[in-house]
Design a protein around this motif. Structure first.
Motif, mmCIF file in Angstrom:
data_model
loop_
_atom_site.group_PDB
_atom_site.id
_atom_site.type_symbol
_atom_site.label_atom_id
_atom_site.label_comp_id
_atom_site.label_asym_id
_atom_site.label_seq_id
_atom_site.Cartn_x
_atom_site.Cartn_y
_atom_site.Cartn_z
ATOM 1 N N VAL A 8 27.274 -72.941 31.509
ATOM 2 C CA VAL A 8 25.754 -73.232 32.214
ATOM 3 C C VAL A 8 24.946 -72.371 31.433
ATOM 4 N N ASN A 9 23.478 -72.631 31.366
ATOM 5 C CA ASN A 9 22.477 -72.097 30.690
ATOM 6 C C ASN A 9 21.428 -71.646 31.827
ATOM 7 N N LYS A 10 21.194 -70.542 32.195
ATOM 8 C CA LYS A 10 20.468 -70.320 33.375
ATOM 9 C C LYS A 10 18.770 -70.173 32.840
ATOM 10 N N ASP A 11 17.897 -70.306 33.594
ATOM 11 C CA ASP A 11 16.395 -69.843 33.501
ATOM 12 C C ASP A 11 16.280 -68.540 33.963
ATOM 13 N N ALA A 17 19.565 -74.247 34.257
ATOM 14 C CA ALA A 17 18.729 -75.047 33.648
ATOM 15 C C ALA A 17 19.328 -76.087 32.859
ATOM 16 N N GLU A 18 20.589 -75.943 32.217
ATOM 17 C CA GLU A 18 21.333 -76.784 31.401
ATOM 18 C C GLU A 18 22.810 -76.401 31.848
ATOM 19 N N VAL A 19 23.494 -77.673 31.430
ATOM 20 C CA VAL A 19 24.933 -77.402 31.119
ATOM 21 C C VAL A 19 25.507 -78.051 30.075
ATOM 22 N N MET A 20 26.715 -77.587 29.791
ATOM 23 C CA MET A 20 27.645 -77.951 28.582
ATOM 24 C C MET A 20 28.877 -78.707 29.148
#
Length: 87
Positions: A8-11, A17-20
């Motif tokens: 995951v990418n957090k804000d 904010a995003e997932v892989m």
């Protein structure tokens, strides 16, 4: 079989904010939420930006299973580093 969320990418607020996915695909959490509702992920039938997820019927008893650990997944950079060490 659907894709699996691996990172995951957090804000700045700490929300996802995003997932892989295991295929390397990066999508917004909004798109991931839509795809979960469409059954495109392996088991997960709903999720939200805080990392909460639901599996509609994991044990065959008709009861949904829920959890909140997507936010504990590694960041994109950590996941890519782990992938490099496996090669």
């Amino acid at each position: 079989m659907g894709e699996k969320i691996i990172a995951v990418n957090k804000d700045q607020n700490g929300d996802i904010a995003e997932v892989m996915t295991h295929t390397g695909r990066v999508i917004s959490i909004q798109q991931a939420m839509q795809e979960a509702a469409e059954g495109k992920f392996d088991s997960i039938t709903s999720l939200d930006k805080e990392g909460n997820w639901t599996i509609a019927n994991s044990t065959g008893d008709g009861q949904p299973e829920t959890g909140n650990n997507l936010d504990m997944l590694p960041s994109f950079a950590e996941a890519m580093h782990e992938g490099e060490s496996l090669q």
